[in-house]
Design a protein around this motif. Structure first.
Motif, PDB file in Angstrom:
ATOM      1  N   LEU A 181      31.828   6.678  41.192  1.00  0.00           N
ATOM      2  CA  LEU A 181      32.718   5.884  42.398  1.00  0.00           C
ATOM      3  C   LEU A 181      32.636   4.542  42.311  1.00  0.00           C
ATOM      4  CD1 LEU A 181      30.761   8.291  45.010  1.00  0.00           C
ATOM      5  CD2 LEU A 181      33.116   8.320  44.116  1.00  0.00           C
ATOM      6  N   VAL A 182      33.661   3.725  42.099  1.00  0.00           N
ATOM      7  CA  VAL A 182      33.843   2.413  41.806  1.00  0.00           C
ATOM      8  C   VAL A 182      34.249   1.697  43.351  1.00  0.00           C
ATOM      9  CG1 VAL A 182      34.834   0.626  40.732  1.00  0.00           C
ATOM     10  CG2 VAL A 182      34.543   2.734  39.472  1.00  0.00           C
ATOM     11  N   HIS A 183      33.094   0.924  43.667  1.00  0.00           N
ATOM     12  CA  HIS A 183      33.534   0.429  45.230  1.00  0.00           C
ATOM     13  C   HIS A 183      33.866  -1.109  45.000  1.00  0.00           C
ATOM     14  CE1 HIS A 183      30.906   3.830  47.023  1.00  0.00           C
ATOM     15  NE2 HIS A 183      30.423   3.612  45.796  1.00  0.00           N
ATOM     16  N   LEU A 184      34.958  -1.317  45.843  1.00  0.00           N
ATOM     17  CA  LEU A 184      35.733  -2.615  45.314  1.00  0.00           C
ATOM     18  C   LEU A 184      35.929  -3.353  46.824  1.00  0.00           C
ATOM     19  CD1 LEU A 184      38.469  -1.273  42.974  1.00  0.00           C
ATOM     20  CD2 LEU A 184      36.467  -2.666  42.394  1.00  0.00           C
ATOM     21  N   GLU A 185      36.136  -4.574  46.463  1.00  0.00           N
ATOM     22  CA  GLU A 185      36.329  -5.607  47.856  1.00  0.00           C
ATOM     23  C   GLU A 185      37.334  -6.394  47.387  1.00  0.00           C
ATOM     24  OE1 GLU A 185      32.852  -7.805  49.028  1.00  0.00           O
ATOM     25  OE2 GLU A 185      31.505  -6.114  48.229  1.00  0.00           O
ATOM     26  N   ALA A 186      38.094  -6.819  48.250  1.00  0.00           N
ATOM     27  CA  ALA A 186      39.414  -7.585  48.264  1.00  0.00           C
ATOM     28  C   ALA A 186      39.058  -9.070  47.575  1.00  0.00           C
ATOM     29  CB  ALA A 186      40.305  -7.874  49.486  1.00  0.00           C
ATOM     30  N   GLY A 187      39.775  -9.736  46.850  1.00  0.00           N
ATOM     31  CA  GLY A 187      39.669 -10.980  45.994  1.00  0.00           C
ATOM     32  C   GLY A 187      38.802 -11.231  44.890  1.00  0.00           C
ATOM     33  N   TYR A 188      38.372  -9.949  44.178  1.00  0.00           N
ATOM     34  CA  TYR A 188      37.760 -10.008  43.188  1.00  0.00           C
ATOM     35  C   TYR A 188      38.417  -9.324  41.712  1.00  0.00           C
ATOM     36  CZ  TYR A 188      33.900 -11.370  45.950  1.00  0.00           C
ATOM     37  OH  TYR A 188      33.273 -11.859  47.104  1.00  0.00           O
ATOM     38  N   PHE A 189      39.305  -8.433  42.136  1.00  0.00           N
ATOM     39  CA  PHE A 189      39.993  -8.009  41.074  1.00  0.00           C
ATOM     40  C   PHE A 189      41.500  -7.884  41.307  1.00  0.00           C
ATOM     41  CE2 PHE A 189      35.932  -6.101  40.661  1.00  0.00           C
ATOM     42  CZ  PHE A 189      35.484  -6.585  39.203  1.00  0.00           C
ATOM     43  N   GLU A 190      42.582  -8.147  40.383  1.00  0.00           N
ATOM     44  CA  GLU A 190      44.019  -7.784  40.529  1.00  0.00           C
ATOM     45  C   GLU A 190      44.187  -6.063  40.346  1.00  0.00           C
ATOM     46  OE1 GLU A 190      46.097  -9.867  40.879  1.00  0.00           O
ATOM     47  OE2 GLU A 190      44.928 -11.724  40.213  1.00  0.00           O
ATOM     48  N   GLU A 191      45.242  -5.563  40.612  1.00  0.00           N
ATOM     49  CA  GLU A 191      45.654  -4.163  40.713  1.00  0.00           C
ATOM     50  C   GLU A 191      45.370  -3.236  39.568  1.00  0.00           C
ATOM     51  OE1 GLU A 191      49.453  -3.536  42.409  1.00  0.00           O
ATOM     52  OE2 GLU A 191      50.450  -4.027  40.537  1.00  0.00           O
ATOM     53  N   ASN A 192      45.335  -4.044  38.332  1.00  0.00           N
ATOM     54  CA  ASN A 192      45.634  -3.495  37.073  1.00  0.00           C
ATOM     55  C   ASN A 192      44.196  -2.659  36.668  1.00  0.00           C
ATOM     56  OD1 ASN A 192      48.457  -3.650  36.261  1.00  0.00           O
ATOM     57  ND2 ASN A 192      47.968  -5.699  36.395  1.00  0.00           N
ATOM     58  N   VAL A 193      44.175  -1.510  36.020  1.00  0.00           N
ATOM     59  CA  VAL A 193      43.058  -0.756  35.788  1.00  0.00           C
ATOM     60  C   VAL A 193      43.518  -0.066  34.551  1.00  0.00           C
ATOM     61  CG1 VAL A 193      41.949  -0.718  37.721  1.00  0.00           C
ATOM     62  CG2 VAL A 193      43.094   1.349  36.977  1.00  0.00           C
ATOM     63  N   GLY A 194      42.485   0.128  33.444  1.00  0.00           N
ATOM     64  CA  GLY A 194      42.720   1.006  32.427  1.00  0.00           C
ATOM     65  C   GLY A 194      41.552   2.129  32.324  1.00  0.00           C
ATOM     66  N   ILE A 195      41.817   3.345  31.711  1.00  0.00           N
ATOM     67  CA  ILE A 195      40.895   4.389  31.252  1.00  0.00           C
ATOM     68  C   ILE A 195      41.037   4.638  29.812  1.00  0.00           C
ATOM     69  CG2 ILE A 195      39.676   6.516  31.854  1.00  0.00           C
ATOM     70  CD1 ILE A 195      41.234   6.452  34.518  1.00  0.00           C
ATOM     71  N   ILE A 196      40.496   4.139  28.954  1.00  0.00           N
ATOM     72  CA  ILE A 196      40.680   4.292  27.422  1.00  0.00           C
ATOM     73  C   ILE A 196      39.484   5.054  26.825  1.00  0.00           C
ATOM     74  CG2 ILE A 196      40.964   2.561  25.401  1.00  0.00           C
ATOM     75  CD1 ILE A 196      42.455   1.816  27.937  1.00  0.00           C
ATOM     76  N   PRO A 197      40.089   6.355  26.158  1.00  0.00           N
ATOM     77  CA  PRO A 197      39.431   7.167  25.760  1.00  0.00           C
ATOM     78  C   PRO A 197      38.922   6.780  24.210  1.00  0.00           C
ATOM     79  CG  PRO A 197      41.674   7.723  25.148  1.00  0.00           C
ATOM     80  CD  PRO A 197      41.491   6.387  25.993  1.00  0.00           C
ATOM     81  N   ILE A 198      38.012   5.959  24.066  1.00  0.00           N
ATOM     82  CA  ILE A 198      37.286   5.157  22.978  1.00  0.00           C
ATOM     83  C   ILE A 198      37.015   6.349  21.823  1.00  0.00           C
ATOM     84  CG2 ILE A 198      35.679   3.798  22.133  1.00  0.00           C
ATOM     85  CD1 ILE A 198      37.843   2.324  23.334  1.00  0.00           C
ATOM     86  N   LEU A 199      36.259   7.135  22.504  1.00  0.00           N
ATOM     87  CA  LEU A 199      35.450   8.331  21.727  1.00  0.00           C
ATOM     88  C   LEU A 199      36.141   9.433  21.143  1.00  0.00           C
ATOM     89  CD1 LEU A 199      31.808   8.063  22.860  1.00  0.00           C
ATOM     90  CD2 LEU A 199      32.949   6.995  21.220  1.00  0.00           C
ATOM     91  N   GLY A 200      37.425   9.608  21.886  1.00  0.00           N
ATOM     92  CA  GLY A 200      38.297  10.752  21.596  1.00  0.00           C
ATOM     93  C   GLY A 200      38.905  11.482  22.744  1.00  0.00           C
TER      94      GLY A 200
END
Length: 259
Positions: A181-200
């Motif tokens: 659960l990633v809790h966010l507040e306005a003003g710290y991050f833009e809208e773009n996210v990625g989920i990268i399968p580094i290990l496979g």
């Protein structure tokens, strides 16, 4: 069971856990460093990272008091003699570790862990680590930094808390083996996210993104979840398979473009 993440706390001086800032020998995102350095319980430089910190201090226009590192650690083949003399003259601990079977990155993580265990600044000796690095330069060095995130997560001798990579435009971390659960507040991050399968190959499930998925297979050479968009102040992420890397785009005020 779920794991809660509060990444905004690293940028707004309200961290969930005590944390150390580790500066690698990489170009510094000064706006991001401005945000995290004041509340850090420790400031550590990996060898030539001390050169970067000294340059940052000399060019600082942030109005903050300059902060000396608590330690400079490594085989000391990258720190310049003037930088070493400068910090030694100010009482900074300089630790030469010639072990060629470990990197300056891991040497610093071990030092931070040992310091945390001895001092026990919190009841459970938890110390997160925020690594100031960069993914925009040499490709091999960028992969090395991601490699070290996984290495630290899998080795209790290197880490007592969580580890984050704070780079030119992103904050990245390895997801936990549970519902995240990633809790966010306005003003710290833009809208773009990625989920990268580094290990496979892994199957990801998301809630709170523009394009949510359920048991969606992702792997290098196949489908990849990049440039998805935040649509909630809490992102729920889970997966079935190896642990992926989650990355959030920093708000412009924390990037060099925000200078």
């Amino acid at each position: 069971m779920s794991t809660d993440w509060y990444p905004c706390g690293l940028l707004n001086n309200k961290p969930t856990n005590p944390y150390a800032v580790l500066i690698l020998n990489q170009p510094i995102n000064k706006n991001a460093l401005n945000a995290v350095i004041q509340s850090a319980s420790l400031l550590v430089c990996a060898d030539g990272g001390a050169n970067r910190l000294l340059e940052y201090d000399h060019n600082a226009t942030n109005g903050f008091e300059k902060r000396l590192p608590d330690a400079i650690i490594g085989d000391l083949d990258s720190i310049t003699q003037p930088t070493e003399r400068y910090y030694r003259s100010r009482g900074v601990q300089v630790v030469r570790d010639p072990d060629q079977y470990s990197t300056d990155f891991t040497k610093c993580l071990k030092w931070i862990r040992d310091w945390t265990t001895k001092v026990a600044i919190s009841s459970d000796s938890t110390m997160d680590v925020v690594v100031l690095g960069g993914l925009g330069g040499r490709v091999d060095q960028g992969f090395s930094q991601v490699h070290h995130l996984y290495l630290a997560e899998n080795d209790k001798e290197l880490l007592t808390g969580r580890i984050y990579l704070l780079s030119e435009q992103s904050l990245s971390f390895v997801l936990a083996d549970s519902i995240n659960l990633v809790h966010l507040e306005a003003g710290y991050f833009e809208e773009n996210v990625g989920i990268i399968p580094i290990l496979g190959r892994t199957l990801i499930t998301t809630k709170g993104l523009e394009w949510d998925v359920d048991q969606w297979p992702t792997e290098f050479g196949g489908q990849m979840s990049t440039s998805n968009h935040i649509r909630s102040n809490m992102i729920e992420l889970s997966f079935d398979g190896p642990r992926p890397l989650f990355t959030l785009e920093l708000h412009q005020c924390f990037t060099l473009a925000g200078t």
